[in-house]
Design a protein around this motif. Sequence first.
Motif, PDB file in Angstrom:
ATOM      1  N   GLY A  91       0.769  -1.150   0.042  1.00  0.00           N
ATOM      2  CA  GLY A  91       0.103  -0.078  -0.031  1.00  0.00           C
ATOM      3  C   GLY A  91       0.827   1.316   0.050  1.00  0.00           C
ATOM      4  N   THR A  93       1.726   3.404   2.236  1.00  0.00           N
ATOM      5  CA  THR A  93       2.775   3.501   3.291  1.00  0.00           C
ATOM      6  C   THR A  93       4.007   2.826   3.000  1.00  0.00           C
ATOM      7  OG1 THR A  93       0.989   3.677   5.032  1.00  0.00           O
ATOM      8  CG2 THR A  93       3.199   2.949   5.860  1.00  0.00           C
ATOM      9  N   HIS A 121       0.512  12.497   4.255  1.00  0.00           N
ATOM     10  CA  HIS A 121      -0.094  11.423   5.123  1.00  0.00           C
ATOM     11  C   HIS A 121       1.014  11.085   6.248  1.00  0.00           C
ATOM     12  CE1 HIS A 121      -0.710   6.971   5.515  1.00  0.00           C
ATOM     13  NE2 HIS A 121      -2.030   7.271   5.297  1.00  0.00           N
ATOM     14  N   GLY A 167      -2.828  14.337  -4.786  1.00  0.00           N
ATOM     15  CA  GLY A 167      -4.105  14.051  -4.319  1.00  0.00           C
ATOM     16  C   GLY A 167      -3.791  13.619  -2.633  1.00  0.00           C
ATOM     17  N   ALA A 196      -0.708   7.870  -4.133  1.00  0.00           N
ATOM     18  CA  ALA A 196      -1.133   6.716  -3.661  1.00  0.00           C
ATOM     19  C   ALA A 196      -2.903   6.924  -3.906  1.00  0.00           C
ATOM     20  CB  ALA A 196      -1.267   6.753  -2.089  1.00  0.00           C
ATOM     21  N   ASP A 224      -1.622   3.441  -5.668  1.00  0.00           N
ATOM     22  CA  ASP A 224      -2.031   2.282  -5.047  1.00  0.00           C
ATOM     23  C   ASP A 224      -3.350   1.791  -5.907  1.00  0.00           C
ATOM     24  OD1 ASP A 224      -0.471   2.763  -3.198  1.00  0.00           O
ATOM     25  OD2 ASP A 224      -1.931   3.248  -1.487  1.00  0.00           O
TER      26      ASP A 224
HETATM   27  N1  PLP Z   1      -0.529   8.660   0.639  1.00  0.00           N
HETATM   28  C1  PLP Z   1      -1.804   9.122   0.685  1.00  0.00           C
HETATM   29  C2  PLP Z   1      -1.630  10.385  -0.234  1.00  0.00           C
HETATM   30  C3  PLP Z   1      -2.662   8.457   1.175  1.00  0.00           C
HETATM   31  O1  PLP Z   1      -3.925   9.126   0.982  1.00  0.00           O
HETATM   32  C4  PLP Z   1      -2.706   7.360   2.009  1.00  0.00           C
HETATM   33  C5  PLP Z   1      -3.700   6.453   2.635  1.00  0.00           C
HETATM   34  O2  PLP Z   1      -5.047   7.181   3.005  1.00  0.00           O
HETATM   35  C6  PLP Z   1      -1.265   6.787   2.087  1.00  0.00           C
HETATM   36  C7  PLP Z   1      -0.438   7.382   1.422  1.00  0.00           C
HETATM   37  C8  PLP Z   1      -1.052   5.401   2.672  1.00  0.00           C
HETATM   38  O3  PLP Z   1      -1.589   4.397   2.112  1.00  0.00           O
HETATM   39  P1  PLP Z   1      -2.045   3.010   2.875  1.00  0.00           P
HETATM   40  O4  PLP Z   1      -2.972   3.113   3.694  1.00  0.00           O
HETATM   41  O5  PLP Z   1      -2.502   2.014   1.622  1.00  0.00           O
HETATM   42  O6  PLP Z   1      -0.624   2.401   3.516  1.00  0.00           O
END
Ligand code: PLP
Length: 377
Positions: A91, A93, A121, A167, A196, A224
């Motif tokens: 994901g 993160t 984030h 975003g 993401a 993602d």
């Molecule tokens: N980056 C952005 C801009 C996000 O909005 C998010 C999650 O909302 C993430 C990273 C983290 O993604 P994940 O929860 O899949 O690790």
Amino acid sequence: MPHMREEGESEKNVLDRLDSYHVRDIPYDKVLNSMCTHPHHIAIKAHEQFIETNMGDGGLFPGTYDLEQEVITMLGQLLGNSDVCGYITTGGTESNIQAIHAARNSRKSKKPNIVVSGSAHFSFDKIADLLNIDVRKAEQDDQFKIDLNDVESKIDNNTVALVGIAGTTEFGQIDPIRELSDLAIEKDIFLHVDAAFGAFVIPFLDMEYEFDFNLPGVSSITADPHKMGLCTIPAGGLLFKDQYYLEVLQTKTPYLTIDSQYSLTGTRCGAVTAAAYAVMKHLGQDGYRQYVQYCMKLTRRIIERTREFGVEPVIEPVMNIVVLDVGDTDVVKKALEKKGWYTSVTRNPKALRLVIMPHLTETKVEEFLYDLEKICK
Ligand code: PLP
């Protein structure tokens, strides 16, 4: 009983009990605070088809490994360069961690720092902790975009990466990536773009934005599939413009069929790679465009209706995220929750945040607006 018995139970008993847990989960139809959604049905089928595959030991799964390369190429094509490299992560993160990990490993700084927007984030707070990096948070302008002057003032000889967000999690805003790209080139610094959420939205909006590998300074992108890509969880995408950045992530892996790994996790789900492949091939760009256009139609409807009862958005939505100035946000959020609606709250300013995902129907949106109007009055 939460223990494993000596003797096993019937399959029916176990599955029935699982159902009793699952029914307590919140169905997506009233969820307005999640960036995930129902996976597309072809993603579920493909996921099942590849359920046993482990990308942590790619030599045992050469077919799935090739599929992953194709998914990375497709993601690259979508984001301006099919000649990218990378891998399917768990994901956003993990992708952000590994992008900054690569940037750090490629520069020999004793006290590395990166510059990100204050609206980044929280994965960037984990990065500070895990990688022992100073994460410098730059100011934002009145539209919640990163302030370039502040970015420039925070750069020094130990800055190993700049980060732009395409975003933002809270406002769905897009940082000025073109200007960040120019700055990254001028100062010879790695530029990571956290798309993401935006990667499967921005290419399909009516407005055009520069945010991807078409910009020469962009070194890596987080994109993602398990958000607006309609894939099964956990599917993140990490893309690098240059193979070198995967190389600096490598760890030797004795006793596996491969010599080294560049992923953060060891054993790694191959099923999501198949799911991402299936949904991207099946929907094509037209299919994704339709989903995004649908979400944007609902987004516009929400703004139009809330304005009628005196509730203004904090910014004009750029993508399918709406932030509303509802007065006492906590009170409104609680009252909505009593009616079964799950919403969230932005930090600064405090306001009601809605993520308009494909699982929301027009009828549900009208029901939500009806409840919101009554609560706000
Ligand atoms: N980056 C952005 C801009 C996000 O909005 C998010 C999650 O909302 C993430 C990273 C983290 O993604 P994940 O929860 O899949 O690790």
